[in-house]
Design a protein around this motif. Structure first.
Motif, PDB file in Angstrom:
ATOM      1  N   VAL B 110      46.321  36.198   2.174  1.00 15.10           N
ATOM      2  CA  VAL B 110      47.539  35.701   2.768  1.00 15.10           C
ATOM      3  C   VAL B 110      47.992  36.030   4.144  1.00 15.10           C
ATOM      4  N   GLN B 111      46.967  36.863   4.819  1.00 16.41           N
ATOM      5  CA  GLN B 111      47.163  37.170   6.255  1.00 16.41           C
ATOM      6  C   GLN B 111      46.899  35.955   7.002  1.00 16.41           C
ATOM      7  N   GLY B 112      46.233  35.032   6.418  1.00 19.65           N
ATOM      8  CA  GLY B 112      46.053  33.621   7.181  1.00 19.65           C
ATOM      9  C   GLY B 112      47.322  32.895   7.412  1.00 19.65           C
ATOM     10  N   LEU B 113      48.429  33.262   6.746  1.00 19.04           N
ATOM     11  CA  LEU B 113      49.524  32.053   6.682  1.00 19.04           C
ATOM     12  C   LEU B 113      50.282  32.200   8.059  1.00 19.04           C
ATOM     13  N   LYS B 114      50.549  33.339   8.600  1.00 22.87           N
ATOM     14  CA  LYS B 114      51.504  33.160   9.826  1.00 22.87           C
ATOM     15  C   LYS B 114      50.374  32.529  11.048  1.00 22.87           C
ATOM     16  N   PRO B 115      49.485  33.030  11.201  1.00 27.39           N
ATOM     17  CA  PRO B 115      48.559  32.278  12.102  1.00 27.39           C
ATOM     18  C   PRO B 115      48.264  30.720  12.078  1.00 27.39           C
ATOM     19  N   ILE B 126      43.564  21.767  12.016  1.00 30.39           N
ATOM     20  CA  ILE B 126      43.142  23.122  11.270  1.00 30.39           C
ATOM     21  C   ILE B 126      41.815  22.853  10.308  1.00 30.39           C
ATOM     22  N   ALA B 127      40.984  23.792  10.645  1.00 29.66           N
ATOM     23  CA  ALA B 127      39.874  23.488   9.542  1.00 29.66           C
ATOM     24  C   ALA B 127      39.945  24.627   8.661  1.00 29.66           C
ATOM     25  N   LEU B 128      40.473  24.620   7.284  1.00 35.72           N
ATOM     26  CA  LEU B 128      41.030  25.631   6.560  1.00 35.72           C
ATOM     27  C   LEU B 128      40.179  26.067   5.469  1.00 35.72           C
ATOM     28  N   ALA B 129      39.571  27.430   5.788  1.00 40.91           N
ATOM     29  CA  ALA B 129      39.039  28.023   4.715  1.00 40.91           C
ATOM     30  C   ALA B 129      39.525  29.037   4.152  1.00 40.91           C
ATOM     31  N   ASN B 130      40.791  29.236   4.561  1.00 42.27           N
ATOM     32  CA  ASN B 130      41.837  30.226   3.830  1.00 42.27           C
ATOM     33  C   ASN B 130      42.617  29.743   2.895  1.00 42.27           C
ATOM     34  N   LYS B 131      42.380  29.643   1.672  1.00 42.08           N
ATOM     35  CA  LYS B 131      43.140  28.732   0.773  1.00 42.08           C
ATOM     36  C   LYS B 131      44.480  29.666   0.553  1.00 42.08           C
ATOM     37  N   GLU B 132      44.635  30.811   0.581  1.00 41.06           N
ATOM     38  CA  GLU B 132      45.776  31.269   0.256  1.00 41.06           C
ATOM     39  C   GLU B 132      46.936  30.848   1.111  1.00 41.06           C
ATOM     40  N   THR B 133      46.569  30.456   2.374  1.00 35.53           N
ATOM     41  CA  THR B 133      47.631  29.768   3.173  1.00 35.53           C
ATOM     42  C   THR B 133      48.462  28.671   2.262  1.00 35.53           C
ATOM     43  N   LEU B 134      47.744  27.886   1.756  1.00 34.69           N
ATOM     44  CA  LEU B 134      48.439  26.578   1.161  1.00 34.69           C
ATOM     45  C   LEU B 134      48.855  27.051  -0.016  1.00 34.69           C
ATOM     46  N   VAL B 135      48.139  27.986  -0.942  1.00 35.96           N
ATOM     47  CA  VAL B 135      48.725  28.468  -2.296  1.00 35.96           C
ATOM     48  C   VAL B 135      49.930  28.978  -2.002  1.00 35.96           C
ATOM     49  N   ALA B 136      50.124  30.029  -0.969  1.00 35.15           N
ATOM     50  CA  ALA B 136      51.483  30.847  -0.817  1.00 35.15           C
ATOM     51  C   ALA B 136      52.440  30.009  -0.265  1.00 35.15           C
ATOM     52  N   ALA B 137      52.199  28.703   0.909  1.00 39.01           N
ATOM     53  CA  ALA B 137      53.068  28.141   1.298  1.00 39.01           C
ATOM     54  C   ALA B 137      52.733  26.739   1.710  1.00 39.01           C
ATOM     55  N   GLY B 138      52.241  26.053   0.895  1.00 41.68           N
ATOM     56  CA  GLY B 138      51.628  24.816   1.052  1.00 41.68           C
ATOM     57  C   GLY B 138      52.831  23.830   1.302  1.00 41.68           C
ATOM     58  N   HIS B 139      54.254  24.084   0.929  1.00 44.65           N
ATOM     59  CA  HIS B 139      55.169  23.114   1.295  1.00 44.65           C
ATOM     60  C   HIS B 139      55.559  23.262   2.684  1.00 44.65           C
ATOM     61  N   MET B 365      62.161  33.491  -9.808  1.00 47.62           N
ATOM     62  CA  MET B 365      61.403  32.442  -8.919  1.00 47.62           C
ATOM     63  C   MET B 365      62.388  31.781  -7.910  1.00 47.62           C
ATOM     64  N   ALA B 366      62.036  31.515  -6.749  1.00 50.96           N
ATOM     65  CA  ALA B 366      62.823  31.041  -5.802  1.00 50.96           C
ATOM     66  C   ALA B 366      62.327  29.494  -5.504  1.00 50.96           C
ATOM     67  N   THR B 367      62.846  28.191  -5.584  1.00 52.99           N
ATOM     68  CA  THR B 367      62.391  27.147  -5.337  1.00 52.99           C
ATOM     69  C   THR B 367      62.544  26.813  -3.814  1.00 52.99           C
ATOM     70  N   ALA B 368      61.624  25.996  -3.054  1.00 52.84           N
ATOM     71  CA  ALA B 368      61.795  25.695  -1.880  1.00 52.84           C
ATOM     72  C   ALA B 368      62.062  26.841  -0.802  1.00 52.84           C
ATOM     73  N   PRO B 369      61.069  27.953  -1.081  1.00 52.48           N
ATOM     74  CA  PRO B 369      61.350  29.132  -0.192  1.00 52.48           C
ATOM     75  C   PRO B 369      60.967  28.974   1.253  1.00 52.48           C
ATOM     76  N   ASP B 370      61.777  29.512   2.021  1.00 55.82           N
ATOM     77  CA  ASP B 370      61.335  29.469   3.615  1.00 55.82           C
ATOM     78  C   ASP B 370      60.455  30.718   3.839  1.00 55.82           C
ATOM     79  N   LEU B 371      59.644  30.863   5.003  1.00 58.15           N
ATOM     80  CA  LEU B 371      58.710  31.847   5.164  1.00 58.15           C
ATOM     81  C   LEU B 371      59.197  33.132   4.922  1.00 58.15           C
ATOM     82  N   ASP B 372      60.474  33.382   5.165  1.00 63.02           N
ATOM     83  CA  ASP B 372      60.856  34.908   5.206  1.00 63.02           C
ATOM     84  C   ASP B 372      60.934  35.052   3.457  1.00 63.02           C
ATOM     85  N   GLU B 373      61.435  34.199   2.704  1.00 60.39           N
ATOM     86  CA  GLU B 373      61.278  34.296   1.145  1.00 60.39           C
ATOM     87  C   GLU B 373      59.936  34.394   0.565  1.00 60.39           C
TER      88      GLU B 373
END
Lengths: 393, 393
Positions: B110-115, B126-139, B365-373
């Motif tokens: 998930v360290q890939g998310l912020k960058p 983005i050429a995305l090889a870091n799947k955790e980014t979309l898993v964590a915060a795809g929306h 669970m929170a729905t539609a979380p922002d980045l901080d959440e």
């Protein structure tokens, strides 16, 4: 918007499947002109159901009888008597029917050439299930399509697969077309065994339900050879970049290799209605309730190189296709004769390849033939094939 | 035109393969900014070869040491010392480097998310090889991409396959995405056997050469579950229309089923350079001299349903993905912890699924979380996973 269809070859395997598709999507498709050969019984029922404006049969006598039957069958419900024509000119009239948007040509053999060319010249789109048309005169059909703006949409499952794989891709990125082949009913037979097989043995072919001619062509791999030539004309790819891959399960219908090494494949059940429907609905896809392919249920897919030593017809087609000019029409015509003689029990299985080889050998090839030259070569090859077969008998 | 690339995760398996592709096509691609974690030795060599303008490592100490090494290594040839940064902020600086056209994110977890989010906001593709980014915060990623016009191009072989299958097709015609899975190193093991397997057993995985984390995820099928969630966000397809199919040979990289029942598949060798190159060259394809897939040589492909009873992590991912909100980031974070503990010998194999199940169970669970959440949920899940694992130990 309703798409209006002229259908050549209504009572054959592809013709029936096409009518299934039209029936299933009667809000989208309408058969406006229909041609059949000699199967009067079935054609009467089809005409009563689909009520086209124009119909054609093989001979004047059949047309006469059809008229009588339709008059007699006219029941209490509204039935509009179609115009009835016959013969080669009748086939052409159906193909160029003014209301038709698209012509599905499912007749067998080189008889499809003239009506298809006429339809292309009239600017109709073509859903092509008659591979002999492109084999015999691919250059003339593509020239005419270039002038009239017709699209030639493949219906053969292999070519439909490649068409689907290419859709949206740049053809300049293609490195290879790979046509799959079931290997035919005699895939595992030795040359000694092949010398003794009969038409009945071939007609047990399990995977696709097809007509007799194409079943024998499948047994000799001639069908795949004709498909290679068809693919050359459909997709404008040189013969050195068209491969055949034996795949007995017939689940992968063909593949395209791109220059980065990536392969795109189309897979599906062995149901001709899928490629037929795609050609008719293109560029859209239509939902269907028919059974889906379940790869986990299929379990295993296998692949092997084709054996051109046991099945030399395939390699003869590569030769004829690469030679170009009248060579493809000649090998196709010789095959139509040899195939029919084998079906009639008048030529052994291995006689087919001998006839093809010798006809090609004796042929004085013309390059860039016009339609008359194509048809003259076709005539010559048929005559020569008969003579050679008689010598072999 | 030269495409300028920022590469996050240079010394991992995907990072190295990316540099192979850049090296092979040095007329088309240039690495302008590069980030690595802790592998100083290899990163020095990479920097000397590719001469990026900006480089980053994990810590200030490593950055310091890197500077010393680069200064010492400066030979007689022209070497331009890069700017050197470090840490999370360094990773972000690399991702938003003003010269970069496209950012390949190959960091793990998930360290890939912020960058990645920062690069998307800066309008980079983005050429995305870091799947955790979309898993964590795809929306959040897709919202940002919608605003900035960034394209998110998949690098995972499965998602690249689907992307290639869809190219040129109308997504409204799609009925199902089918992600293939090798089944992992423990595909044939019983639950009793799974209870006793070690990290060493998993790391023998033969088909793809991958990092340790992803190899363990492949053994639990967690990797496939994360890919299902990634596919949901990449292709905007509901979870009920994303299936997994076990295919041990890893030749068919994934498939798309259309609503007429036709399937389009992408096939290839198990060489990560192919999907990496496609993401970088898209919409073009580049020729390659690398070995081609020969299906006749491969011979046999097999397929079976995944067993979610033996491998419940896959079904937990479907649950978390369908629940949405913070559930995916939580299952991913719990898995990062459980995976690392298993690798360290501090959690049995079947403990991974227990930790995931219980963390999900306890999560508010929170729905539609922002980045901080999202990041708070990630934190909470890691902490909880550690506690649960300690109880299980």
């Amino acid at each position: 918007m309703m798409k209006k269809i002229a259908l050549l070859g209504c009572t054959g395997s592809v013709g029936r499947s096409t009518l299934d598709v039209i029936r299933e999507h009667s809000d989208l498709f309408q058969a406006v002109a229909m041609a059949a050969g000699e199967n009067l019984e079935e054609f009467v029922l089809q005409i009563m159901e689909f009520q086209p404006a124009l119909v054609s049969m093989k001979t004047a006598d059949l047309a006469q009888e059809l008229k009588a039957r339709l008059t007699g069958n006219r029941g209490s419900y509204e039935f509009r008597m179609p115009e009835i024509v016959y013969g080669e000119q009748g086939l052409i009239s159906v193909a160029v029917h003014p209301d038709a948007d698209i012509v599905l040509t499912a007749v067998v053999g080189v008889q499809g050439l003239k009506p298809t060319l006429a339809a292309v010249q009239a600017g109709k789109d073509i859903a092509l299930a008659n591979k002999e048309t492109l084999v015999a005169a691919g250059h003339l059909v593509q020239q005419a399509a270039g002038r009239s703006g017709s699209s030639i949409l493949p219906v053969d499952s292999e070519h439909s697969a490649i068409f689907q794989c290419l859709n949206g891709k740049r053809t300049s990125d293609v490195s290879r077309l790979i046509l799959t082949s079931s290997g035919g009913p005699f895939r595992t037979k030795s040359r000694q065994e092949l010398a003794r097989v009969t038409a009945e043995d071939a007609l047990k072919h399990p995977t696709w339900s097809m007509g007799a001619k194409i079943t024998i062509d499948s047994a000799t791999l001639m069908n795949k050879g004709l498909e290679v030539i068809e693919a050359h004309w459909l997709f404008d790819v040189p013969f050195t970049q068209i491969d055949v891959l034996v795949h007995p399960q017939s689940i992968v219908h063909s593949l395209v290799e791109f220059l980065d090494g990536s392969l795109i494949a189309q897979l599906g059940t062995t149901d001709m209605r899928l490629p037929i429907q795609y050609a008719l609905s293109y560029p859209n896809r239509l939902p269907t309730e028919r059974s889906r392919l379940n790869l986990a249920e299929v379990g295993t897919l296998t692949f092997q190189e084709p054996d051109m030593v046991r099945f030399p017809c395939l390699s003869l087609c590569y030769q004829a296709g690469s030679a170009g000019g009248t060579a493809p029409v000649v090998i196709n015509a010789a095959n139509e004769v040899a195939n029919a003689l084998f079906l009639a029990g008048k030529l052994p299985f291995l006689g087919i390849e001998k006839v093809l080889d010798q006809v090609l050998d004796r042929h004085q090839m013309a390059t860039a033939p016009d339609l008359d030259e194509v048809l003259a070569s076709d005539e010559w090859a048929r005559r020569t094939a008969f003579e050679l077969a008689a010598e072999l008998d």
